[in-house]
Design a protein around this motif. Structure first.
Motif, mmCIF file in Angstrom:
data_model
loop_
_atom_site.group_PDB
_atom_site.id
_atom_site.type_symbol
_atom_site.label_atom_id
_atom_site.label_comp_id
_atom_site.label_asym_id
_atom_site.label_seq_id
_atom_site.Cartn_x
_atom_site.Cartn_y
_atom_site.Cartn_z
ATOM 1 N N ASP A 1 41.553 44.010 40.979
ATOM 2 C CA ASP A 1 42.515 43.229 41.753
ATOM 3 C C ASP A 1 41.998 41.850 42.130
ATOM 4 O O ASP A 1 42.782 40.993 42.562
ATOM 5 C CB ASP A 1 42.893 43.979 43.038
ATOM 6 C CG ASP A 1 43.580 45.299 42.767
ATOM 7 O OD1 ASP A 1 44.302 45.388 41.752
ATOM 8 O OD2 ASP A 1 43.393 46.246 43.557
ATOM 9 N N LEU A 2 40.715 41.618 41.957
ATOM 10 C CA LEU A 2 40.111 40.373 42.431
ATOM 11 C C LEU A 2 40.704 39.119 41.782
ATOM 12 O O LEU A 2 40.942 38.122 42.472
ATOM 13 C CB LEU A 2 38.592 40.422 42.227
ATOM 14 C CG LEU A 2 37.782 39.378 42.990
ATOM 15 C CD1 LEU A 2 37.999 39.514 44.497
ATOM 16 C CD2 LEU A 2 36.310 39.512 42.662
ATOM 17 N N PRO A 3 40.987 39.114 40.460
ATOM 18 C CA PRO A 3 41.559 37.905 39.859
ATOM 19 C C PRO A 3 42.910 37.517 40.447
ATOM 20 O O PRO A 3 43.329 36.362 40.338
ATOM 21 C CB PRO A 3 41.686 38.274 38.380
ATOM 22 C CG PRO A 3 40.685 39.357 38.173
ATOM 23 C CD PRO A 3 40.685 40.135 39.445
ATOM 24 N N HIS A 4 43.606 38.471 41.060
ATOM 25 C CA HIS A 4 44.930 38.200 41.620
ATOM 26 C C HIS A 4 44.879 38.021 43.137
ATOM 27 O O HIS A 4 45.928 37.923 43.782
ATOM 28 C CB HIS A 4 45.874 39.355 41.270
ATOM 29 C CG HIS A 4 45.768 39.813 39.848
ATOM 30 N ND1 HIS A 4 46.171 39.026 38.788
ATOM 31 C CD2 HIS A 4 45.275 40.955 39.303
ATOM 32 C CE1 HIS A 4 45.942 39.674 37.645
ATOM 33 N NE2 HIS A 4 45.396 40.845 37.943
ATOM 34 N N THR A 5 43.679 38.002 43.688
ATOM 35 C CA THR A 5 43.526 37.905 45.141
ATOM 36 C C THR A 5 43.464 36.445 45.563
ATOM 37 O O THR A 5 42.596 35.694 45.111
ATOM 38 C CB THR A 5 42.242 38.627 45.597
ATOM 39 O OG1 THR A 5 42.311 39.990 45.191
ATOM 40 C CG2 THR A 5 42.089 38.562 47.105
ATOM 41 N N LYS A 6 44.367 36.044 46.444
ATOM 42 C CA LYS A 6 44.429 34.651 46.889
ATOM 43 C C LYS A 6 43.270 34.315 47.811
ATOM 44 O O LYS A 6 42.705 33.221 47.742
ATOM 45 C CB LYS A 6 45.760 34.403 47.606
ATOM 46 C CG LYS A 6 45.990 32.948 47.985
ATOM 47 C CD LYS A 6 47.364 32.763 48.611
ATOM 48 C CE LYS A 6 47.597 31.310 48.992
ATOM 49 N NZ LYS A 6 48.923 31.109 49.620
ATOM 50 N N HIS A 7 42.911 35.267 48.691
ATOM 51 C CA HIS A 7 41.848 35.015 49.661
ATOM 52 C C HIS A 7 40.778 36.095 49.544
ATOM 53 O O HIS A 7 40.909 37.165 50.131
ATOM 54 C CB HIS A 7 42.403 35.017 51.085
ATOM 55 C CG HIS A 7 43.486 34.028 51.330
ATOM 56 N ND1 HIS A 7 43.247 32.673 51.402
ATOM 57 C CD2 HIS A 7 44.824 34.195 51.504
ATOM 58 C CE1 HIS A 7 44.386 32.047 51.625
ATOM 59 N NE2 HIS A 7 45.352 32.940 51.687
ATOM 60 N N PRO A 8 39.694 35.867 48.787
ATOM 61 C CA PRO A 8 38.615 36.862 48.755
ATOM 62 C C PRO A 8 37.992 36.999 50.138
ATOM 63 O O PRO A 8 37.821 36.000 50.852
ATOM 64 C CB PRO A 8 37.622 36.287 47.748
ATOM 65 C CG PRO A 8 37.907 34.819 47.711
ATOM 66 C CD PRO A 8 39.370 34.670 47.982
ATOM 67 N N PRO A 9 37.667 38.220 50.565
ATOM 68 C CA PRO A 9 37.177 38.421 51.941
ATOM 69 C C PRO A 9 35.764 37.926 52.187
ATOM 70 O O PRO A 9 35.368 37.715 53.334
ATOM 71 C CB PRO A 9 37.260 39.934 52.123
ATOM 72 C CG PRO A 9 37.167 40.488 50.734
ATOM 73 C CD PRO A 9 37.850 39.487 49.852
ATOM 74 N N GLY A 10 34.964 37.769 51.132
ATOM 75 C CA GLY A 10 33.577 37.342 51.312
ATOM 76 C C GLY A 10 32.642 38.525 51.433
ATOM 77 O O GLY A 10 33.067 39.681 51.508
ATOM 78 N N PRO A 11 31.321 38.297 51.435
ATOM 79 C CA PRO A 11 30.352 39.384 51.596
ATOM 80 C C PRO A 11 30.635 40.200 52.858
ATOM 81 O O PRO A 11 31.270 39.712 53.789
ATOM 82 C CB PRO A 11 29.016 38.642 51.691
ATOM 83 C CG PRO A 11 29.245 37.360 50.961
ATOM 84 C CD PRO A 11 30.670 36.991 51.246
ATOM 85 N N THR A 12 30.138 41.436 52.872
ATOM 86 C CA THR A 12 30.416 42.344 53.995
ATOM 87 C C THR A 12 30.113 41.701 55.338
ATOM 88 O O THR A 12 30.895 41.797 56.281
ATOM 89 C CB THR A 12 29.598 43.632 53.838
ATOM 90 O OG1 THR A 12 30.054 44.321 52.666
ATOM 91 C CG2 THR A 12 29.769 44.543 55.040
ATOM 92 N N ILE A 13 28.970 41.058 55.453
ATOM 93 C CA ILE A 13 28.592 40.340 56.675
ATOM 94 C C ILE A 13 28.230 38.913 56.279
ATOM 95 O O ILE A 13 27.478 38.701 55.326
ATOM 96 C CB ILE A 13 27.404 41.017 57.379
ATOM 97 C CG1 ILE A 13 27.818 42.376 57.951
ATOM 98 C CG2 ILE A 13 26.840 40.132 58.490
ATOM 99 C CD1 ILE A 13 26.668 43.196 58.495
ATOM 100 N N THR A 14 28.769 37.953 57.004
ATOM 101 C CA THR A 14 28.441 36.556 56.702
ATOM 102 C C THR A 14 28.004 35.766 57.925
ATOM 103 O O THR A 14 27.383 34.720 57.796
ATOM 104 C CB THR A 14 29.652 35.822 56.077
ATOM 105 O OG1 THR A 14 30.786 35.999 56.933
ATOM 106 C CG2 THR A 14 29.963 36.367 54.695
#
Length: 601
Positions: free
Chosen positions: A355-368
């Motif tokens: 699903d990642l190629p269709h994701t508008k906003h990737p959430p980022g690493p678990t902790i940032t």
């Protein structure tokens, strides 16, 4: 804390990437004797394997879990359940084989979550590199020799670890993360003049640019910001130990074996060496025969629970270990709680690879990002804690989206203005409540009063009243205040309810083989050497170098401290033995690969 993205980290040409190398050898290739047998493959164990191999020693690594490659980690709840093992403290009941990836240990007082596989818990941790407060090392529970060597440890051993693991914060040229903005908003309820003093990006064991190969010869594509760090990185961007220390050990001659569970460590009769007993573990769990390998030195790095269990079994079979074995177990003050359905978009749930190629906003690493309250909390360092943003991985997306609203209705505390009730209801109807939720990981100082025990072949961890300790209450209060800044509903960990006995959960278990000045106060000395009973003499050739030796909570993610301590233990081992370790240059791994190694999709 971030700027507009200059590129899309998800864009790549996967077919152009070389395959991931296989590190483990068939168990049939195991030799009868080695200079050093390393048990486990987490941070301490992998560092020991790499450094001892660099010193010219014949090294064998024994890991009970499987070898995992990018592309093989489960991303759905159904698949994750197939890779789960569960132990119930004080009971003979156990579900799942010992080679499964997700290892849960349940007791009446607490729950421990750890990883089992080549690379240990590094496979499923959040990759955070935070230093413990210097005041932590002034506690009298640490041996005097270590306290007197802090300068060398932080300037030399820390440098050696960083040279290999290469941590860095989430880059400014990556997509800006909404959850970092939410962390800023959440702190609005506190009287803090300069947020940048307490809120900053955490250094991460993550690669944010393509490396083909990296410094030890392993290909690593850049992070895709998918948010699945704690479920296993299917990209290969996490600097897990199978991308650095373990291939470095293999490149210098170490032999690595997986699905091998060590049962005990015993002194060889009429010899200065050691005998390591082990059983083979596979998906059928069919081999209950104990096999043996001999070694001049044995270095335990199987984790807080693993190393303690091995020594407890060894003690039952006559090894004269200190009676402090199993004590000073700590949860590292871990707390999970959530701001549900806040005022703004947070986007903190991991995304499946497909699903990642269709994701508008990737959430980022678990902790940032981390809010470091040691900068503002008054009094003793024992009152200090940190709060970090935390992404549930995609495998928990379904259960999370169902359980969180239910828990909010059942035990939630509304922290939004009453005149916004209909707005919150409308967000739930539109399915926006999960997107507007932010989970916090709090890490604090508990009293390290837990005890790991073995009786009639059954392990247990006891710690009556652990959840009632002051630190857990203070961290939950802070998260509740953060939730008010987000105008959400505060949802504490349901396990921490009074009606459920105030149980706590930890992914950062520490202690069990604590350091001490002698066997009267600890299990190992400042250098990780195991004491002979209650004396200050040590058993030559037997060491522990993982989180089990940490005698107290650290109130930060412990991977960095564990690693620095392990580097120090091996540095001192080399000094005692007259070994020379070349820390500066790398010898890239050269190995045959198979189609099974292919990963990235």
């Amino acid at each position: 804390m971030g700027s507009a993205p200059s590129r899309n980290p998800r864009t790549r040409a996967p077919d152009a990437w070389p395959p991931f190398p296989r590190l483990a050898s068939p168990v049939e290739a195991l030799k009868p004797r080695y200079d050093v047998v390393v048990v486990g493959s987490g941070y301490g164990a992998s560092i020991a394997a790499s450094r001892c191999a660099r010193a010219g020693q014949s090294v064998c690594v024994l890991e009970r879990g499987k070898e995992w490659h990018p592309g093989q980690f489960p991303e759905t709840f159904r698949d994750a359940a197939k890779e789960t093992q569960t132990t119930f403290g004080g009971k003979k009941e156990k579900k799942g084989n010992a080679n499964k990836l997700f290892d849960f240990f349940f007791t009446d007082d607490l729950t421990v979550i750890q990883g089992s596989g080549l690379g240990g818990t590094s496979l499923i941790n959040a990759n955070v590199a935070l230093d413990a407060d210097p005041a932590v090392f002034q506690d009298s529970v640490w041996p005097k020799e270590l306290q007197n060597d802090i300068g060398q440890m932080m300037n030399v051993d820390r440098k050696h670890f960083f040279h290999m693991i290469k941590p860095r914060p989430y880059p400014d040229n990556y997509p800006q993360l909404h959850k970092i903005d939410r962390m800023k908003e959440a702190l609005g309820g506190f009287d803090i003049e300069d947020l940048d003093k307490i809120l900053y990006k955490t250094p991460l064991f993550v690669t944010f640019e393509d490396k083909r190969p990296n410094h030890v010869g392993v290909p690593q594509p850049r992070c895709t910001a998918c948010g699945n760090c704690v479920a296993g990185c299917n990209v290969g961007a996490k600097n897990t130990l199978n991308t650095n220390f373990l291939p470095d050990a293999k490149a210098h001659g170490a032999e690595i074996f997986t699905e091998v569970e060590v049962t005990a460590v015993l002194k060889a009769q009429n010899s200065t060496g050691w005998i390591v007993g082990f059983q083979r573990v596979d998906d059928d769990n069919s081999d209950e025969v104990e096999h043996y390998v001999q070694a001049t030195r044995v270095i335990l790095g199987a984790g807080s629970l693993g190393s303690t269990k091995i020594l407890l079994r060894s003690k039952e079979r006559g090894l004269p270990v200190s009676d402090e074995l199993g004590k000073r177990f700590s949860t590292n003050g871990d707390v999970l709680a959530t701001s549900f359905n806040g005022d703004n978009f947070a986007n903190t749930v991991g995304v499946e690879t497909k699903d990642l190629p269709h994701t508008k906003h990737p959430p980022g690493p678990t902790i940032t990002a981390v809010a470091d309250f040691s900068k503002v909390v008054k009094g003793s360092f024992e009152n200090h804690f940190v709060l970090e943003d935390f992404n549930p991985p995609s495998m928990f997306a379904g259960p999370y989206s169902v359980a969180l609203p239910f828990a909010a209705d059942l035990i939630g505390i509304e922290k939004y203005p009453s005149n916004e009730m209909f707005e919150r209801i409308f967000q739930r109807i539109l399915g926006e409540s999960i997107d507007n939720s932010l989970t916090f990981l709090g890490i604090s100082h508990d009293a390290a009063r837990g005890v790991i025990s073995l009786e009639d072949g059954v392990f247990d961890i006891t710690w009556e009243g652990v959840g009632s300790e002051r630190n857990f209450n203070e961290v939950n209060k802070a998260i509740e205040k953060m939730t008010a800044g987000l105008e959400g509903t505060f949802v504490k960990n349901p396990l921490w309810l009074e009606s459920l006995g105030r149980s706590v959960a930890t992914g950062h278990p520490l202690g069990g083989c604590p350091m001490g000045d002698s066997g009267k106060t600890g299990v190992v000395n400042h250098a990780g050497q195991v004491f002979y009973g209650s004396t200050d003499r040590v058993m030559e050739g037997l060491m522990v170098v993982d989180g089990a030796i940490v005698p107290r909570a650290l109130a930060v993610n412990p991977a960095l401290t564990i690693s620095i301590l392990a580097e120090r233990c091996i540095r001192l081992l080399a000094k005692r033995e007259g070994w020379r370790i070349n820390y500066d240059t790398f010898k890239p791994l050269r190995t045959r690969v198979t189609p099974r190694n292919l990963g990235w999709k």
